[in-house]
Design an enzyme around this catalytic site. Structure first.
Site, PDB file in Angstrom:
ATOM      1  N   PRO A 129      90.253  -2.788  22.655  1.00 38.25           N
ATOM      2  CA  PRO A 129      91.406  -3.692  22.719  1.00 38.25           C
ATOM      3  C   PRO A 129      91.156  -5.039  22.045  1.00 38.25           C
ATOM      4  O   PRO A 129      92.058  -5.606  21.442  1.00 38.25           O
ATOM      5  CB  PRO A 129      91.628  -3.864  24.233  1.00 38.25           C
ATOM      6  CG  PRO A 129      91.132  -2.578  24.813  1.00 38.25           C
ATOM      7  CD  PRO A 129      89.951  -2.198  23.974  1.00 38.25           C
ATOM      8  N   GLY A 132      89.299  -3.749  16.906  1.00 39.07           N
ATOM      9  CA  GLY A 132      89.936  -3.463  15.634  1.00 39.07           C
ATOM     10  C   GLY A 132      88.879  -3.428  14.543  1.00 39.07           C
ATOM     11  O   GLY A 132      87.899  -2.684  14.628  1.00 39.07           O
ATOM     12  N   GLU A 243      85.028   9.332   7.737  1.00 40.90           N
ATOM     13  CA  GLU A 243      86.255   8.702   8.205  1.00 40.90           C
ATOM     14  C   GLU A 243      87.184   8.373   7.043  1.00 40.90           C
ATOM     15  O   GLU A 243      88.398   8.596   7.109  1.00 40.90           O
ATOM     16  CB  GLU A 243      85.938   7.424   8.990  1.00 40.90           C
ATOM     17  CG  GLU A 243      85.334   7.690  10.368  1.00 40.90           C
ATOM     18  CD  GLU A 243      84.855   6.418  11.043  1.00 40.90           C
ATOM     19  OE1 GLU A 243      84.834   5.365  10.364  1.00 40.90           O
ATOM     20  OE2 GLU A 243      84.489   6.474  12.221  1.00 40.90           O
ATOM     21  N   ARG A 244      86.610   7.850   5.966  1.00 39.27           N
ATOM     22  CA  ARG A 244      87.449   7.373   4.865  1.00 39.27           C
ATOM     23  C   ARG A 244      87.800   8.473   3.870  1.00 39.27           C
ATOM     24  O   ARG A 244      88.910   8.492   3.324  1.00 39.27           O
ATOM     25  CB  ARG A 244      86.765   6.179   4.205  1.00 39.27           C
ATOM     26  CG  ARG A 244      86.794   5.005   5.175  1.00 39.27           C
ATOM     27  CD  ARG A 244      85.915   3.841   4.857  1.00 39.27           C
ATOM     28  NE  ARG A 244      85.937   2.931   6.019  1.00 39.27           N
ATOM     29  CZ  ARG A 244      85.238   1.814   6.126  1.00 39.27           C
ATOM     30  NH1 ARG A 244      84.434   1.457   5.130  1.00 39.27           N
ATOM     31  NH2 ARG A 244      85.327   1.069   7.201  1.00 39.27           N
ATOM     32  N   GLN A 280     116.987   8.482 -15.848  1.00 43.90           N
ATOM     33  CA  GLN A 280     115.669   7.844 -15.904  1.00 43.90           C
ATOM     34  C   GLN A 280     115.307   7.148 -14.595  1.00 43.90           C
ATOM     35  O   GLN A 280     114.119   7.085 -14.237  1.00 43.90           O
ATOM     36  CB  GLN A 280     115.616   6.841 -17.052  1.00 43.90           C
ATOM     37  CG  GLN A 280     115.560   7.490 -18.422  1.00 43.90           C
ATOM     38  CD  GLN A 280     115.402   6.487 -19.543  1.00 43.90           C
ATOM     39  OE1 GLN A 280     115.522   5.273 -19.328  1.00 43.90           O
ATOM     40  NE2 GLN A 280     115.126   6.972 -20.742  1.00 43.90           N
ATOM     41  N   GLY A 344     120.326   8.084   0.792  1.00 40.04           N
ATOM     42  CA  GLY A 344     120.602   7.958   2.226  1.00 40.04           C
ATOM     43  C   GLY A 344     120.169   9.158   3.036  1.00 40.04           C
ATOM     44  O   GLY A 344     119.706   9.014   4.174  1.00 40.04           O
ATOM     45  N   GLY A 368      89.419   1.379   9.318  1.00 39.03           N
ATOM     46  CA  GLY A 368      89.238   0.175   8.513  1.00 39.03           C
ATOM     47  C   GLY A 368      90.500  -0.064   7.711  1.00 39.03           C
ATOM     48  O   GLY A 368      90.915   0.786   6.919  1.00 39.03           O
ATOM     49  N   THR A 369      91.150  -1.200   7.919  1.00 44.61           N
ATOM     50  CA  THR A 369      92.373  -1.494   7.174  1.00 44.61           C
ATOM     51  C   THR A 369      92.070  -1.553   5.681  1.00 44.61           C
ATOM     52  O   THR A 369      90.921  -1.727   5.258  1.00 44.61           O
ATOM     53  CB  THR A 369      92.973  -2.841   7.603  1.00 44.61           C
ATOM     54  OG1 THR A 369      92.055  -3.890   7.228  1.00 44.61           O
ATOM     55  CG2 THR A 369      93.212  -2.900   9.104  1.00 44.61           C
TER      56      THR A 369
END
Length: 410
Positions: A129, A132, A243-244, A280, A344, A368-369
Site C-alpha cells: 500500500p 508501488g 515480469e517485463r 486515408q 462510436g 514498474g511504470t
C-alpha cells in the site's frame, strides 16, 4: 507476424498456442470481464494439460527447456485473450523464474513442478500500500523464530491472489540494513495467518483474482526461504526479466487483436458509397498501427535473443525495460486507433475493442511504470557510454570543432 524471424520450433509453437487460444470459450472472457468469475482455475489446468506453462524450465519439472525466443511467441498469441488470462498464464513463468534460479531442489519439486502440472496456482506478492515503484521501501516484516519466520504486513494489487495456493512474498528481514540489503523472499502457502481479500473494482483486467494479502503472524518454515536471507535484491533484479518480457509480449497480442477487429470492420463498413478502408484517415491509421506493432515485435524478439544468449546483465535490464515500455505504449496507441476506426460503435460492447482498451491501460503501470522504464533505460545507457561512443566520435566532424573557447560546459 514476422514469421521469417522464427525457426521451425517457434513456428510450430505459435501454431500450437494459436490453436489453444482459438479453443478458449468466449463465455469465459465475458464472465471474467463481468466478474462472474474471479479466478479461472479450469483455464489454468487446461494450459498445464497442453504443456504450455513454464516453457523455459527443465523438462524434469514439466517445462520444455525452451528459451525466451520461444516464450514470447506463445505469449503474443495468449495476449489475444486479454490482460487477465495473459497475466495468469505468465505467473508460472514469473514465479517459476525465481524458484528455478534461486530455489532449492526441494522447492523445485514441491512448488515449480506442481505449478507447471496445474496442481498448484501461484501469485507474486510484490506491491505494498505504501510502495508501488518504491520496492525496497517494503514494510512487510519477517522475523526469525524457531524453525522459520513470522510474517506480518500487507501486499496489494496481487493478480491471481484469489485462486493462488502459494505466494512468492518479499519481506524485510533486517531493519538495520540498507533497504536493498535487508529484504528476503519466501514461498508462503495459503493457510493460517494469510488472508486474501478480493477488494478491487478494476477498470479492466477483471476476473484474474486481483486482491490484497494480509499477513498476521503467519508462520513460514525456514525451508521456504527462497535463496539467501537478505538476498532478495538479486532475485528482484532477476525478476525484471520475466515480469517485463511477459507484459511486453502479451501487450503485442492485445494490440494486434484490436487491429484485426478494426481492419475487418474497415473492409465491411461503407461511407459515401465505398469501404472506409479507402479513406486515408482510416488506412493511414492502419499503416501506422502495423508499423508500430512490427517495430515492437522486432524489439521484443531482439530482447528475447539478448536474454537467451546471456548478454551482460546491464544490457538485459535496458532491453527488457525498453521492450516493456515500447510494446505497452504501442499497444495502447494501436487500440486507440482501432477505436477511432470503428467510431462510436467501438465505444460500445458490441465489439471487444473497449475491453481491450481497458485491459491495456493497466500494463503501462504494472511491473514498474513506463516512467520507471525510462529511468532504467537512460541510466543503463549513460553507464554504457561513459567512456565515449563505441564507433566514430562525430563531435569533431564540424567546421569549428577545435574552437574550445566556445565549448562552455560550466
Amino acid at each position: 507476424m514476422l514469421s521469417f524471424l522464427m525457426d521451425e520450433r517457434q513456428k510450430s509453437l505459435q501454431e500450437e498456442t494459436r490453436t489453444f487460444v482459438k479453443g478458449v470459450d468466449k463465455q469465459l472472457i465475458l464472465d471474467m470481464d463481468a466478474e462472474r468469475i474471479t479466478y479461472p482455475a479450469g483455464y489454468m489446468r487446461e494450459l498445464a494439460e497442453a504443456n504450455l506453462l513454464g516453457l523455459r524450465f527443465p523438462r524434469e519439472y514439466g517445462g520444455r527447456g525452451y528459451g525466451w525466443s520461444e516464450e514470447v511467441v506463445a505469449l503474443e498469441e495468449i495476449g489475444y485473450l486479454g490482460t487477465s488470462l495473459a497475466c495468469l498464464y505468465s505467473l508460472p513463468s514469473i514465479v517459476g523464474e525465481a524458484i528455478n534460479i534461486f530455489g532449492s531442489q526441494q522447492q523445485k519439486e514441491d512448488y515449480l513442478k506442481a505449478t507447471l502440472q496445474g496442481k498448484k496456482f501461484t501469485a507474486e506478492a510484490l506491491t505494498e500500500p505504501r510502495g508501488g515503484s518504491d520496492f525496497f521501501g517494503a514494510t512487510t516484516m519477517a522475523k526469525k523464530t524457531q524453525g522459520g519466520y513470522i510474517l506480518n504486513g500487507q501486499k496489494r494489487f496481487i493478480v491471481g491472489a484469489e485462486g493462488a495456493d502459494y505466494f512468492m512474498v518479499y519481506a524485510r528481514t533486517d531493519e538495520n540494513a540498507k533497504p536493498h540489503q535487508g529484504i528476503s523472499a519466501f514461498l508462503v502457502d495459503r493457510g493460517p495467518g494469510v488472508e486474501v481479500k478480493h477488494v478491487y473494482g478494476l477498470m479492466g483486467t477483471r476476473g484474474g483474482g486481483a486482491g490484497r494479502l494480509v499477513f498476521r503472524d503467519a508462520f513460514v518454515p525456514e525451508e521456504n526461504l527462497l535463496g539467501e536471507e537478505n538476498g532478495a535484491g538479486a532475485i528482484f533484479y532477476q525478476m525484471m526479466i520475466p515480469e517485463r518480457l511477459t507484459s511486453a509480449a502479451g501487450a503485442l497480442g492485445m494490440g494486434q487483436a484490436a487491429l484485426d477487429v478494426a481492419v475487418k470492420y474497415s473492409r465491411k463498413r461503407k461511407a459515401f458509397g465505398q469501404p472506409i478502408k479507402n479513406f486515408q484517415a482510416v488506412s493511414f491509421k492502419v499503416a501506422e498501427s502495423i508499423t508500430q506493432l512490427d517495430a515492437a515485435r522486432s524489439l521484443i524478439y531482439a530482447t528475447a535473443r539478448c536474454v537467451d544468449t546471456n548478454s551482460p546483465a546491464a544490457l538485459q535490464r535496458r532491453m527488457v525495460s525498453q521492450a516493456k515500455k515500447f510494446c505497452t505504449d504501442t499497444a495502447w496507441e494501436v487500440v486507440n486507433h482501432a477505436m477511432q476506426i470503428l467510431g462510436g460503435i467501438g465505444y460500445t460492447n458490441v465489439y471487444p475493442v473497449e475491453r481491450l482498451l481497458r485491459d491495456i491501460r493497466l500494463i503501462m503501470i504494472w511491473t514498474g511504470t513506463n516512467e520507471i522504464m525510462d529511468l532504467i533505460i537512460q541510466h543503463e545507457y549513460y553507464k554504457e557510454t561513459q567512456n565515449g561512443p563505441a564507433g566514430r566520435d562525430v563531435e569533431s566532424d564540424a567546421p569549428e570543432a577545435d574552437n574550445e573557447e566556445e565549448k562552455v560546459y560550466e
